[in-house]
Scaffold this motif. Structure first.
Motif, PDB file in Angstrom:
ATOM      1  N   LEU A 117       0.906  -1.022   0.015  1.00  9.04           N
ATOM      2  CA  LEU A 117      -0.044   0.076  -0.078  1.00  9.04           C
ATOM      3  C   LEU A 117       0.858   1.279   0.042  1.00  9.04           C
ATOM      4  O   LEU A 117       1.647   1.523   1.030  1.00  9.04           O
ATOM      5  CB  LEU A 117      -0.755   0.121   1.359  1.00  9.04           C
ATOM      6  N   THR A 118       0.753   2.047  -1.156  1.00  9.51           N
ATOM      7  CA  THR A 118       1.930   3.221  -1.222  1.00  9.51           C
ATOM      8  C   THR A 118       1.060   4.464  -1.282  1.00  9.51           C
ATOM      9  O   THR A 118       0.149   4.439  -2.029  1.00  9.51           O
ATOM     10  CB  THR A 118       2.762   2.846  -2.522  1.00  9.51           C
ATOM     11  N   MET A 119       1.811   5.172  -0.386  1.00  9.40           N
ATOM     12  CA  MET A 119       1.158   6.660  -0.449  1.00  9.40           C
ATOM     13  C   MET A 119       1.565   7.620  -1.544  1.00  9.40           C
ATOM     14  O   MET A 119       2.571   7.549  -1.888  1.00  9.40           O
ATOM     15  CB  MET A 119       1.604   7.390   0.949  1.00  9.40           C
ATOM     16  N   HIS A 120       0.598   8.125  -1.932  1.00 15.48           N
ATOM     17  CA  HIS A 120       0.529   9.006  -3.194  1.00 15.48           C
ATOM     18  C   HIS A 120      -0.060  10.569  -2.525  1.00 15.48           C
ATOM     19  O   HIS A 120      -0.952  10.358  -2.224  1.00 15.48           O
ATOM     20  CB  HIS A 120      -0.303   8.615  -4.249  1.00 15.48           C
ATOM     21  N   PHE A 121       0.869  11.509  -2.525  1.00 13.20           N
ATOM     22  CA  PHE A 121       0.128  12.936  -2.208  1.00 13.20           C
ATOM     23  C   PHE A 121       0.380  13.423  -3.931  1.00 13.20           C
ATOM     24  O   PHE A 121       1.285  13.838  -4.549  1.00 13.20           O
ATOM     25  CB  PHE A 121       1.272  13.651  -1.515  1.00 13.20           C
ATOM     26  N   VAL A 122      -0.951  13.728  -4.286  1.00 17.16           N
ATOM     27  CA  VAL A 122      -1.143  14.085  -5.770  1.00 17.16           C
ATOM     28  C   VAL A 122      -1.612  15.443  -5.714  1.00 17.16           C
ATOM     29  O   VAL A 122      -2.490  15.707  -5.409  1.00 17.16           O
ATOM     30  CB  VAL A 122      -1.993  13.085  -6.382  1.00 17.16           C
ATOM     31  N   ALA A 123      -0.823  16.246  -6.468  1.00 20.15           N
ATOM     32  CA  ALA A 123      -1.315  17.895  -6.481  1.00 20.15           C
ATOM     33  C   ALA A 123      -1.543  18.073  -8.002  1.00 20.15           C
ATOM     34  O   ALA A 123      -0.643  17.803  -8.800  1.00 20.15           O
ATOM     35  CB  ALA A 123      -0.283  18.589  -5.748  1.00 20.15           C
ATOM     36  N   GLY A 143     -10.261  11.772   1.720  1.00 21.61           N
ATOM     37  CA  GLY A 143     -11.296  10.799   2.011  1.00 21.61           C
ATOM     38  C   GLY A 143     -11.571  10.282   3.296  1.00 21.61           C
ATOM     39  O   GLY A 143     -11.262  10.893   4.123  1.00 21.61           O
ATOM     40  N   LYS A 144     -12.042   9.180   3.355  1.00 19.68           N
ATOM     41  CA  LYS A 144     -12.667   8.694   4.551  1.00 19.68           C
ATOM     42  C   LYS A 144     -12.349   7.131   4.925  1.00 19.68           C
ATOM     43  O   LYS A 144     -12.654   6.493   3.840  1.00 19.68           O
ATOM     44  CB  LYS A 144     -14.210   9.225   4.713  1.00 19.68           C
ATOM     45  N   GLY A 145     -12.186   6.724   5.831  1.00 17.66           N
ATOM     46  CA  GLY A 145     -12.450   5.342   6.276  1.00 17.66           C
ATOM     47  C   GLY A 145     -11.497   4.259   5.598  1.00 17.66           C
ATOM     48  O   GLY A 145     -11.651   3.203   5.649  1.00 17.66           O
ATOM     49  N   SER A 146     -10.443   4.986   5.263  1.00 14.48           N
ATOM     50  CA  SER A 146      -9.427   3.937   4.540  1.00 14.48           C
ATOM     51  C   SER A 146      -8.041   4.146   5.033  1.00 14.48           C
ATOM     52  O   SER A 146      -7.865   5.125   5.952  1.00 14.48           O
ATOM     53  CB  SER A 146      -9.462   4.163   3.008  1.00 14.48           C
ATOM     54  N   PHE A 147      -6.988   3.261   4.970  1.00 11.26           N
ATOM     55  CA  PHE A 147      -5.831   3.487   5.335  1.00 11.26           C
ATOM     56  C   PHE A 147      -5.156   4.591   4.866  1.00 11.26           C
ATOM     57  O   PHE A 147      -4.411   5.679   5.594  1.00 11.26           O
ATOM     58  CB  PHE A 147      -4.883   2.350   5.014  1.00 11.26           C
ATOM     59  N   GLY A 148      -5.316   5.073   3.512  1.00 10.41           N
ATOM     60  CA  GLY A 148      -4.794   6.273   3.043  1.00 10.41           C
ATOM     61  C   GLY A 148      -5.318   7.551   3.682  1.00 10.41           C
ATOM     62  O   GLY A 148      -4.414   8.249   3.869  1.00 10.41           O
ATOM     63  N   ALA A 149      -6.659   7.457   4.135  1.00  7.37           N
ATOM     64  CA  ALA A 149      -7.196   8.735   4.571  1.00  7.37           C
ATOM     65  C   ALA A 149      -6.648   8.997   5.944  1.00  7.37           C
ATOM     66  O   ALA A 149      -6.234   9.912   6.394  1.00  7.37           O
ATOM     67  CB  ALA A 149      -8.814   8.367   4.674  1.00  7.37           C
ATOM     68  N   ASP A 150      -6.488   7.853   6.920  1.00  5.62           N
ATOM     69  CA  ASP A 150      -5.920   8.038   8.072  1.00  5.62           C
ATOM     70  C   ASP A 150      -4.701   8.069   8.137  1.00  5.62           C
ATOM     71  O   ASP A 150      -3.922   8.987   9.119  1.00  5.62           O
ATOM     72  CB  ASP A 150      -6.128   6.541   8.793  1.00  5.62           C
ATOM     73  N   GLU A 151      -3.742   7.598   7.219  1.00  7.00           N
ATOM     74  CA  GLU A 151      -2.353   7.791   7.147  1.00  7.00           C
ATOM     75  C   GLU A 151      -2.087   9.523   6.557  1.00  7.00           C
ATOM     76  O   GLU A 151      -1.412   9.964   7.132  1.00  7.00           O
ATOM     77  CB  GLU A 151      -1.631   7.209   6.071  1.00  7.00           C
ATOM     78  N   GLY A 152      -2.941   9.843   5.759  1.00  6.43           N
ATOM     79  CA  GLY A 152      -2.691  11.423   5.193  1.00  6.43           C
ATOM     80  C   GLY A 152      -3.243  12.256   6.423  1.00  6.43           C
ATOM     81  O   GLY A 152      -2.422  13.248   6.473  1.00  6.43           O
ATOM     82  N   ALA A 153      -4.131  11.970   7.026  1.00  9.70           N
ATOM     83  CA  ALA A 153      -4.409  12.989   8.446  1.00  9.70           C
ATOM     84  C   ALA A 153      -3.174  12.770   9.334  1.00  9.70           C
ATOM     85  O   ALA A 153      -3.014  13.847   9.781  1.00  9.70           O
ATOM     86  CB  ALA A 153      -5.903  12.537   8.899  1.00  9.70           C
ATOM     87  N   THR A 242       6.043   6.695   1.302  1.00 12.08           N
ATOM     88  CA  THR A 242       6.100   5.769   2.400  1.00 12.08           C
ATOM     89  C   THR A 242       5.249   4.524   2.021  1.00 12.08           C
ATOM     90  O   THR A 242       4.219   4.728   0.843  1.00 12.08           O
ATOM     91  CB  THR A 242       5.624   6.165   3.966  1.00 12.08           C
ATOM     92  N   SER A 243       5.376   3.210   2.579  1.00 13.88           N
ATOM     93  CA  SER A 243       4.344   2.189   1.985  1.00 13.88           C
ATOM     94  C   SER A 243       3.875   1.409   3.468  1.00 13.88           C
ATOM     95  O   SER A 243       4.725   1.517   4.376  1.00 13.88           O
ATOM     96  CB  SER A 243       4.925   1.464   1.078  1.00 13.88           C
TER      97      SER A 243
END
Length: 315
Positions: A117-123, A143-153, A242-243
């Motif tokens: 699961l790879t983090m993407h910060f897309v602008a 987003g909401k309720g996902s690994f990416g949303a929690d990790e982004g926050a 990060t992943s």
């Protein structure tokens, strides 16, 4: 003559039955149907079928916690996917496993890594956003309720952006359209790369995928991962991000021969998997370093034969 025909038919049936019985059957449990990880399971099943002797049945899952929980009650034909950290929590009886510990969790063994699961910060490319600090004053969709949303926050807090960005109240499924329409300046997504929504955004809008510094990666406590240059349209250099590693597991209930065959076939078919879906190209032997706990003896036999280094702690 009728007896001869009947005897021949019976012999043919027996041969077919014996051939079917000789085929090893495995259940592979990964994620919800329709997800990329479910699709990966289908691809693994097809690869095993093409190789010959292993028949893989794909089973839908509600997530990694369920996958690990079921390891306590499933048999030697059970293969599942989960992040190594979650398996470690199960062994220690912590987190979601605190209320339902099991000695069976100590019998979980790794087979091989699958895409992380790879983090993407897309602008938007026209916003001049080149670093996380440049997100200040911008509107970002987590987003909401996902690994990416929690990790982004978590990263917004970790890198001092709390209260300095506007977080859009929308689902991640709306990210590409919102970015294109200028409703947001950036979005965060996590998944195997190349991520379909990032491909779509890069092709339709033009984006910058933000690269983290090594110091920032270390601060997150996550595994460092490099997305190679050229993965996305307009991406001229490597992206450091990060992943969350993900691994295919089984337990000591699986016999060594089956674990060996599964692992050997996976690595031998990986190039073909990569031709069919590019996310498999992000998997290599270096990801074995992310495995905590032990590798199944059958899988370990293959790694030793192939000359693939594994962590001493995994033996």
């Amino acid at each position: 003559m009728r007896l001869s025909i009947f005897a021949a038919a019976l012999a043919a049936f027996a041969l077919t039955a014996n051939t079917a019985d000789a085929q090893t059957r495995v259940t592979y449990k990964s994620a919800k149907s329709g997800s990329s990880y479910y699709q990966m399971g289908v691809q693994i099943a097809e690869a095993m079928k093409a190789a010959g002797d292993i028949s893989v049945t794909i089973e839908e899952s509600q997530g990694s916690v369920q996958n690990v929980m079921e390891a306590a009650v499933r048999g030697g034909d059970y293969v599942f996917t989960a992040p190594p950290a979650l398996v470690g929590a199960a062994r220690a009886g912590k987190g979601p496993f605190e209320a339902r510990p099991s000695p069976k969790f100590a019998e979980i063994r790794a087979l091989f890594p699958i895409p992380s699961l790879t983090m993407h910060f897309v602008a938007r490319a026209d916003e001049g956003i080149e670093s996380l600090a440049d997100l200040e004053g911008k509107t970002i969709l987590l987003g909401k309720g996902s690994f990416g949303a929690d990790e982004g926050a978590k990263y917004m807090t970790l890198f001092g952006l709390d209260g300095k960005v506007t977080v859009a109240d929308a689902e991640l499924s709306n990210a590409v359209g919102a970015l294109k329409n200028g409703q947001i300046d950036a979005f965060v997504t996590a998944g195997s790369f190349p991520a379909p929504n990032v491909i779509e955004a890069a092709a339709g809008t033009g984006v910058t995928v933000i690269s983290l510094t090594d110091e920032q990666v270390a601060e997150t406590g996550r595994a460092r991962l490099v997305i190679p240059a050229g993965t996305y349209a307009g991406q001229d250099s490597d992206i450091v991000t990060t992943s969350l590693p993900v691994v295919a597991y089984t337990s000591t209930a699986m016999d060594d021969d089956t674990a060996y065959a599964l692992t050997k076939t996976f690595w031998e078919q990986k190039a073909a998997l990569g031709e069919a879906a590019r996310w498999w190209n992000g998997v290599d032997a270096a990801l074995l370093d992310n495995i905590t706990g032990q590798i199944h003896p059958g899988a370990l036999k293959y790694y030793d034969e192939a000359g693939i280094a594994v962590p001493d702690t995994a033996r």
